[in-house]
Design an enzyme around this catalytic site. Sequence first.
Site, PDB file in Angstrom:
ATOM      1  N   LYS A 153      34.437 -39.894  -3.687  1.00  0.00           N
ATOM      2  CA  LYS A 153      33.436 -39.710  -4.744  1.00  0.00           C
ATOM      3  C   LYS A 153      32.075 -40.035  -4.124  1.00  0.00           C
ATOM      4  O   LYS A 153      31.519 -41.131  -4.302  1.00  0.00           O
ATOM      5  CB  LYS A 153      33.774 -40.613  -5.943  1.00  0.00           C
ATOM      6  CG  LYS A 153      33.117 -40.155  -7.233  1.00  0.00           C
ATOM      7  CD  LYS A 153      33.775 -40.798  -8.435  1.00  0.00           C
ATOM      8  CE  LYS A 153      32.937 -40.661  -9.693  1.00  0.00           C
ATOM      9  NZ  LYS A 153      32.708 -39.301 -10.141  1.00  0.00           N
TER      10      LYS A 153
HETATM   11  N1  PMP Z   1      36.219 -34.217 -10.785  1.00  0.00           N
HETATM   12  C1  PMP Z   1      34.943 -34.576 -10.563  1.00  0.00           C
HETATM   13  C2  PMP Z   1      34.100 -33.711  -9.698  1.00  0.00           C
HETATM   14  C3  PMP Z   1      34.428 -35.752 -11.153  1.00  0.00           C
HETATM   15  O1  PMP Z   1      33.171 -36.108 -10.939  1.00  0.00           O
HETATM   16  C4  PMP Z   1      35.260 -36.509 -11.991  1.00  0.00           C
HETATM   17  C5  PMP Z   1      34.721 -37.750 -12.654  1.00  0.00           C
HETATM   18  N2  PMP Z   1      34.842 -38.868 -11.830  1.00  0.00           N
HETATM   19  C6  PMP Z   1      36.578 -36.107 -12.169  1.00  0.00           C
HETATM   20  C7  PMP Z   1      37.034 -34.948 -11.558  1.00  0.00           C
HETATM   21  C8  PMP Z   1      37.537 -36.931 -12.988  1.00  0.00           C
HETATM   22  O2  PMP Z   1      37.835 -38.104 -12.289  1.00  0.00           O
HETATM   23  P1  PMP Z   1      38.283 -39.435 -13.053  1.00  0.00           P
HETATM   24  O3  PMP Z   1      39.352 -39.050 -13.986  1.00  0.00           O
HETATM   25  O4  PMP Z   1      38.743 -40.333 -11.966  1.00  0.00           O
HETATM   26  O5  PMP Z   1      37.068 -39.945 -13.760  1.00  0.00           O
END
Ligand code: PMP
Length: 295
Positions: A153
């Site tokens: 991320k």
């Molecule tokens: N894809 C992207 C590109 C994101 O930014 C997010 C948000 N973090 C998600 C998927 C979903 O991830 P999570 O369920 O861990 O928040």
Amino acid sequence: MYFKEKTVIFYDGEYTLATETHTSLYGQTLHYGYGVFEGIRSYATASGAKIFKAREHYERLHESCRLLGIPLNYSVEALTEFTYEVLKRNALEDAYIRPLVLCDPNMSLINGQPTHVFIGVWGWGAYLGEKLLNLRISSYCRPHPRSVHMEAKACGHYVNSILATSEAKREGYDEALLLDCDGYLAEGPGANLFFEKDGKIFTPKLGHILPGITRATVIELCQEMGFPVEEGRYTAEDLFEADGAFFCGTGAEVVGIQSVDKKTFHLDWPDSLGARIREAYLNLVREKSAHAQAV
Ligand code: PMP
């Protein structure tokens, strides 16, 4: 506004006022997007503020740092403890939590040290709203996994997300849906995609997407609820023929999709498996049993 005069943040081992904490204009994170972050939520439960999947989020933060070569000197346990303390100092239970690992001034293109850790919290409703979404398949594709570490991320990846969301909104849609560089369904700019067909749930497999913690939770919920789930590579045509679809993510939670490129689904959202998964997810994060919710 994400902070007020009295908002307390965590910054490098101290709890300080957001209004009085400063960072450099010459940092690598600001100039090059070379930093990592998390998006976490805490929920007000019967036993007080509960951070949903704190361990999974802080393990992902560590993994993002490792993949990018950014040092992070706090353990998962310590980061979780700091976060509960920031929530307490801001008297917040239902909150969005934003940890960020940012790099020091360094204008060169090698991984710099030392790094700084920020944790901020604020009240934030469902990121994509409560209503069903009208999506546009983006003209932008997700970055190629050989260009960046898609499972991290990383701050800089979100330039792609901002371009896609802005394009979709400019054209009157609620949000974008991005394909991968080979033309298969990938994910939203800040959420993972699921769709259903004939009682079965489908989601793009890992590789070109962020491995969402909500995505993993939804897969677990489907297994518990007896809905078969398949992870694979799917095309936009597969989605157009689906009975229903939804996005999921920490910020977005679980939100139904009304249409993609103006094509609607066979099922009305309330009749879909997605609606049942949404309800189960909201019960889970608030630690309510389905029964307690119903009465
Ligand atoms: N894809 C992207 C590109 C994101 O930014 C997010 C948000 N973090 C998600 C998927 C979903 O991830 P999570 O369920 O861990 O928040």
